[in-house]
Design a protein around this motif. Structure first.
Motif, PDB file in Angstrom:
ATOM      1  N   LEU A  53       0.838  -1.198   0.000  1.00 31.72           N
ATOM      2  CA  LEU A  53       0.000   0.000   0.000  1.00 31.72           C
ATOM      3  C   LEU A  53       0.875   1.251   0.000  1.00 31.72           C
ATOM      4  CD1 LEU A  53      -3.056   0.880   0.249  1.00 31.72           C
ATOM      5  CD2 LEU A  53      -2.542   1.272   2.660  1.00 31.72           C
ATOM      6  N   ALA A  54       1.934   1.243   0.824  1.00 33.62           N
ATOM      7  CA  ALA A  54       2.857   2.377   0.862  1.00 33.62           C
ATOM      8  C   ALA A  54       3.535   2.577  -0.483  1.00 33.62           C
ATOM      9  CB  ALA A  54       3.894   2.169   1.961  1.00 33.62           C
ATOM     10  N   HIS A  55       3.913   1.470  -1.141  1.00 30.90           N
ATOM     11  CA  HIS A  55       4.569   1.562  -2.447  1.00 30.90           C
ATOM     12  C   HIS A  55       3.617   2.118  -3.510  1.00 30.90           C
ATOM     13  CE1 HIS A  55       7.555  -1.785  -1.103  1.00 30.90           C
ATOM     14  NE2 HIS A  55       7.894  -0.592  -0.659  1.00 30.90           N
ATOM     15  N   CYS A  56       2.347   1.835  -3.376  1.00 30.14           N
ATOM     16  CA  CYS A  56       1.370   2.429  -4.305  1.00 30.14           C
ATOM     17  C   CYS A  56       1.288   3.941  -4.092  1.00 30.14           C
ATOM     18  CB  CYS A  56      -0.009   1.808  -4.096  1.00 30.14           C
ATOM     19  SG  CYS A  56      -0.131   0.061  -4.562  1.00 30.14           S
ATOM     20  N   ILE A  57       1.405   4.365  -2.837  1.00 29.76           N
ATOM     21  CA  ILE A  57       1.300   5.786  -2.525  1.00 29.76           C
ATOM     22  C   ILE A  57       2.513   6.562  -3.024  1.00 29.76           C
ATOM     23  CG2 ILE A  57       1.207   7.457  -0.607  1.00 29.76           C
ATOM     24  CD1 ILE A  57      -0.410   5.293   0.948  1.00 29.76           C
ATOM     25  N   ASN A  58       3.733   5.976  -2.881  1.00 33.41           N
ATOM     26  CA  ASN A  58       4.933   6.730  -3.278  1.00 33.41           C
ATOM     27  C   ASN A  58       5.402   6.426  -4.697  1.00 33.41           C
ATOM     28  OD1 ASN A  58       6.365   4.295  -3.120  1.00 33.41           O
ATOM     29  ND2 ASN A  58       7.262   4.765  -1.126  1.00 33.41           N
ATOM     30  N   GLY A  59       4.657   5.601  -5.438  1.00 30.17           N
ATOM     31  CA  GLY A  59       4.953   5.388  -6.847  1.00 30.17           C
ATOM     32  C   GLY A  59       5.868   4.230  -7.158  1.00 30.17           C
ATOM     33  N   SER A  69      -3.324  -3.556 -11.850  1.00 29.94           N
ATOM     34  CA  SER A  69      -4.209  -2.954 -10.862  1.00 29.94           C
ATOM     35  C   SER A  69      -5.577  -2.694 -11.486  1.00 29.94           C
ATOM     36  CB  SER A  69      -3.625  -1.640 -10.340  1.00 29.94           C
ATOM     37  OG  SER A  69      -3.550  -0.677 -11.360  1.00 29.94           O
ATOM     38  N   SER A  70      -6.563  -2.594 -10.626  1.00 30.29           N
ATOM     39  CA  SER A  70      -7.909  -2.184 -11.038  1.00 30.29           C
ATOM     40  C   SER A  70      -8.432  -1.222  -9.995  1.00 30.29           C
ATOM     41  CB  SER A  70      -8.827  -3.404 -11.169  1.00 30.29           C
ATOM     42  OG  SER A  70      -8.948  -4.078  -9.917  1.00 30.29           O
ATOM     43  N   GLY A  71      -9.538  -0.551 -10.299  1.00 26.11           N
ATOM     44  CA  GLY A  71     -10.006   0.494  -9.420  1.00 26.11           C
ATOM     45  C   GLY A  71      -9.212   1.762  -9.684  1.00 26.11           C
ATOM     46  N   SER A  72      -9.225   2.690  -8.739  1.00 31.09           N
ATOM     47  CA  SER A  72      -8.546   3.961  -8.971  1.00 31.09           C
ATOM     48  C   SER A  72      -7.778   4.416  -7.738  1.00 31.09           C
ATOM     49  CB  SER A  72      -9.549   5.038  -9.366  1.00 31.09           C
ATOM     50  OG  SER A  72     -10.452   5.296  -8.302  1.00 31.09           O
ATOM     51  N   LEU A  73      -6.718   5.195  -8.000  1.00 28.36           N
ATOM     52  CA  LEU A  73      -5.931   5.840  -6.959  1.00 28.36           C
ATOM     53  C   LEU A  73      -5.707   7.286  -7.400  1.00 28.36           C
ATOM     54  CD1 LEU A  73      -4.063   6.180  -4.536  1.00 28.36           C
ATOM     55  CD2 LEU A  73      -2.241   5.055  -5.855  1.00 28.36           C
ATOM     56  N   THR A  74      -6.117   8.217  -6.556  1.00 31.06           N
ATOM     57  CA  THR A  74      -5.964   9.639  -6.843  1.00 31.06           C
ATOM     58  C   THR A  74      -5.018  10.243  -5.816  1.00 31.06           C
ATOM     59  OG1 THR A  74      -8.231   9.731  -7.680  1.00 31.06           O
ATOM     60  CG2 THR A  74      -7.174  11.822  -7.149  1.00 31.06           C
ATOM     61  N   ILE A  75      -3.979  10.943  -6.302  1.00 31.36           N
ATOM     62  CA  ILE A  75      -2.999  11.586  -5.439  1.00 31.36           C
ATOM     63  C   ILE A  75      -3.028  13.085  -5.705  1.00 31.36           C
ATOM     64  CG2 ILE A  75      -0.562  11.712  -4.772  1.00 31.36           C
ATOM     65  CD1 ILE A  75      -0.228   8.866  -5.811  1.00 31.36           C
ATOM     66  N   ALA A  76      -3.366  13.849  -4.690  1.00 30.92           N
ATOM     67  CA  ALA A  76      -3.469  15.312  -4.816  1.00 30.92           C
ATOM     68  C   ALA A  76      -4.375  15.698  -5.980  1.00 30.92           C
ATOM     69  CB  ALA A  76      -2.086  15.935  -4.967  1.00 30.92           C
ATOM     70  N   GLY A  77      -5.476  14.976  -6.133  1.00 29.84           N
ATOM     71  CA  GLY A  77      -6.462  15.285  -7.154  1.00 29.84           C
ATOM     72  C   GLY A  77      -6.128  14.778  -8.541  1.00 29.84           C
ATOM     73  N   LYS A  78      -5.016  14.054  -8.689  1.00 25.66           N
ATOM     74  CA  LYS A  78      -4.598  13.574 -10.010  1.00 25.66           C
ATOM     75  C   LYS A  78      -4.628  12.058 -10.049  1.00 25.66           C
ATOM     76  CE  LYS A  78      -1.526  17.567 -10.425  1.00 25.66           C
ATOM     77  NZ  LYS A  78      -0.124  18.025 -10.455  1.00 25.66           N
ATOM     78  N   ILE A  88       5.263  12.011  -8.690  1.00 25.32           N
ATOM     79  CA  ILE A  88       4.748  11.552  -7.395  1.00 25.32           C
ATOM     80  C   ILE A  88       5.696  11.954  -6.266  1.00 25.32           C
ATOM     81  CG2 ILE A  88       4.173   9.516  -6.017  1.00 25.32           C
ATOM     82  CD1 ILE A  88       3.156   8.206  -8.573  1.00 25.32           C
ATOM     83  N   SER A  89       7.019  11.882  -6.520  1.00 21.61           N
ATOM     84  CA  SER A  89       7.986  12.237  -5.477  1.00 21.61           C
ATOM     85  C   SER A  89       7.906  13.702  -5.091  1.00 21.61           C
ATOM     86  CB  SER A  89       9.409  11.898  -5.941  1.00 21.61           C
ATOM     87  OG  SER A  89       9.832  12.775  -6.971  1.00 21.61           O
ATOM     88  N   GLY A  90       7.305  14.531  -5.956  1.00 21.01           N
ATOM     89  CA  GLY A  90       7.091  15.922  -5.609  1.00 21.01           C
ATOM     90  C   GLY A  90       5.870  16.137  -4.736  1.00 21.01           C
ATOM     91  N   ILE A  91       5.052  15.088  -4.589  1.00 19.63           N
ATOM     92  CA  ILE A  91       3.850  15.159  -3.749  1.00 19.63           C
ATOM     93  C   ILE A  91       4.025  14.339  -2.472  1.00 19.63           C
ATOM     94  CG2 ILE A  91       1.361  14.707  -3.669  1.00 19.63           C
ATOM     95  CD1 ILE A  91       1.419  14.750  -6.762  1.00 19.63           C
ATOM     96  N   VAL A  92       4.671  13.160  -2.611  1.00 19.36           N
ATOM     97  CA  VAL A  92       4.849  12.228  -1.492  1.00 19.36           C
ATOM     98  C   VAL A  92       6.338  12.094  -1.187  1.00 19.36           C
ATOM     99  CG1 VAL A  92       4.431   9.900  -0.624  1.00 19.36           C
ATOM    100  CG2 VAL A  92       2.804  10.949  -2.221  1.00 19.36           C
TER     101      VAL A  92
END
Length: 581
Positions: A53-59, A69-78, A88-92
């Motif tokens: 899960l952490a690896h999905c968050i930081n890319g 993967s299926s479904g969706s993941l939105t990071i900072a609205g993107k 992603i590293s500029g957000i997380v």
């Protein structure tokens, strides 16, 4: 609750992920919303999917670790699928468990400045940003130091400063306490809390050391098990439920003690805060006073004796790494060796094994001075198991790895077969004897390294951080396995550890080093209720001591002993599982 009403900064919706090399998904139907400014603990046993899960968050998923993967993941609205790992590293911003793997600069200051240098920030502006980031993590005076000259906690602070300089919206901490001594771990939790208070950033902490993280408040705890989110609750609601124990996650020690005493844990009683927790102190005092007299154990003869041991690295005039250390281990006992990083624990183990020679003093085994024995000769009596099993494994097959020491000693193949098969039975690895080592889990590899030492029939086994990085279920399995070896094989154990609970539960003898000096040699319950020793050794007072004070129990060690005795009774009533895979 912080973040309530704020915009979502991270949203998983019906998200499933399967690694390319796996037959089944690692994450199933994840639905999780994180709002700006929240501080969330992501909790789960080993193999639960929390790291994925952490690896999905930081890319890192899917850019480094491929899969579907299926479904969706939105990071900072993107939509995360539209973002490369640089974006992603500029957000997380991620602070890794292994901070050594995150360093790129030759000095702490260079490492903090790395991102600004890549962005071609002007020199004066870069110096200002580096100084500000270092100030936030209390490392202003260490910018010229090499990363190799920093402690584990200092390295973590420098890594965090580099992330702060990038000014990411989300701070992600991956097992931040795994390699820190108790005092440094407490300081890390306080630092993360202070930074979140000062900056308002969103903080995600991936850990399994629940009580240590709760030293400072979190908004929510997300529990993952077998790839699914099974709870997303405020701390009081989660701690009052029975979910943690069923999932194999250790609940805070003070709550376990209250449950042992028959007290009910309710969310409205503030179970997340031991200083504010409401409970029936009289009932706890009565329970603690029911401690039955301990059976007097037969006095075993000494096995290992250290007499006035001194050692210094190099030829310098600085303070010695060990200064006049003396203690005795009896045959068949289990002792814990504790102290902060750099206190001299590993140096002491190296001297016992013969990797270094002392400046002065004696090391005796069964009364025999070991000074004239080589490393190989000492290894016939003393085994040393490193923290990371991958650093000890030399052969691709399990049988060959276990047989290595015997073959080096010229033992015949017939005897090797019998001894290896016997010890693999003891360690629960016999069904895998013809497997490749690469097919084993981390816990099984740890068991293999122990088997490769036990087959040599040592009388003393030294283990460096035997449970580091393990969740409670694996921790219990490892320690129950070692306990069985200690009792049934009459094997003396010396456990080098930062884990105060391990010391309390399994050791009968505690040794504490501070700046090369032995400052305590006593029962664990006495050591961990001695404020002076805790402060000098940079240990951590257990929550049982605080619970005893709040209950009016004058002797804090009484409650500790009562709880440990009760835990031992519970364990003895369980089937011994050995190691889990």
């Amino acid at each position: 609750m912080k973040g309530q009403g704020a915009d979502p900064v991270l949203v998983f919706k019906d998200f499933t992920f399967q690694y390319q090399a796996q037959a089944e998904p690692t994450l199933y139907d994840i639905n999780l919303t994180v709002r700006r400014g929240e501080k969330i603990l992501i909790l789960g046993p080993s193999g639960s999917g929390k790291s994925t899960l952490a690896h999905c968050i930081n890319g890192l998923v899917p850019h480094a670790f491929k899969g579907r993967s299926s479904g969706s993941l939105t990071i900072a609205g993107k939509d995360a699928r539209t973002l490369d790992i640089f974006a992603i590293s500029g957000i997380v911003g991620t602070v890794l468990q292994d901070t050594d793997g995150q360093f790129v600069g030759l000095s702490a200051g260079e490492d903090i400045a790395f991102a600004a240098e890549n962005d071609m920030v002007p020199w004066d502006e870069m110096r200002r940003r580096v100084a500000e980031a270092a100030r936030l993590v209390d490392m202003e005076g260490h910018l010229a130091k090499s990363p190799q000259d920093l402690s584990g906690g200092q390295k973590q602070r420098i890594s965090l400063a580099g992330i702060l300089l990038m000014d990411t919206e989300i701070l992600l901490f991956d097992e931040p306490l795994a390699n820190l001594d108790p005092a440094a771990g407490k300081e890390a939790v306080e630092l993360i809390h202070r930074l979140q208070e000062e900056t308002g950033k969103t903080v995600l902490i991936v850990e399994h050391r629940l009580e240590d993280v709760l030293h400072r408040p979190v908004d929510r705890i997300v529990v993952i098990d077998r790839g699914r989110i099974i709870a997303d609750l405020p701390p009081p609601d989660l701690l009052a439920a029975d979910l943690l124990r069923k999932t194999g996650i250790r609940e805070p020690l003070y709550l376990s003690a209250l449950r042992c005493a028959g007290l009910e844990i309710r969310a409205e009683d503030r179970p997340e805060d031991p200083a504010a927790l409401r409970f029936d102190a009289g009932r706890l005092r009565s329970w603690a006073g029911e401690l039955p007299p301990e059976k007097t154990a037969a006095v075993a003869p000494p096995l290992l004796e250290l007499r006035d041991l001194r050692f210094r690295y190099g030829a310098g005039e600085g303070p010695p790494a060990l200064d006049g250390v003396s203690f005795t281990l009896a045959r068949g006992e289990c002792a814990a060796l504790a102290g902060e990083n750099g206190a001299g624990k590993s140096t002491l183990a190296a001297l016992i094994c013969g990797f270094h020679r002392p400046l002065s003093g004696q090391i005796l085994l069964r009364g025999r001075d070991l000074a004239s024995l080589s490393i190989k000769e000492r290894a016939e009596h003393i085994g040393f198991v490193l923290q990371n099993p991958n650093r000890m494994i030399s052969f691709p097959l399990i049988f060959d790895e276990t047989a290595l020491g015997l073959r080096n000693r010229g033992v015949g193949e017939g005897e090797i077969r019998d001894r290896v098969q016997g010890i693999l039975h003891v360690c629960g690895l016999y069904p895998f004897r013809n497997w490749p080592v690469s097919a084993l889990s981390y816990g099984q590899k740890k068991r293999l390294t122990i088997a490769s030492i036990l087959v040599l029939r040592p009388s003393l086994l030294i283990l460096d951080e035997p449970t580091a990085g393990q969740d409670y279920r694996h921790y219990s399995d490892i320690m129950e396995f070692l306990r069985r070896l200690n009792q049934e094989q009459d094997l003396t154990l010396l456990l080098i550890t930062h884990d105060m609970y391990l010391m309390l539960e399994y050791a009968r003898h505690a040794l504490v080093l501070a700046q090369g000096k032995l400052i305590a040699d006593d029962a664990p319950s006495a050591v961990l209720t001695d404020g002076g020793v805790i402060a000098r050794g940079r240990l951590k007072e257990t929550s049982l001591s605080d619970l005893a004070r709040r209950s009016g129990i004058a002797d804090g060690a009484l409650l500790v002993r009562r709880f440990i005795r009760q835990e031992a009774l519970i364990r003895s009533g369980r089937q011994d599982r050995g190691f889990s895979s």
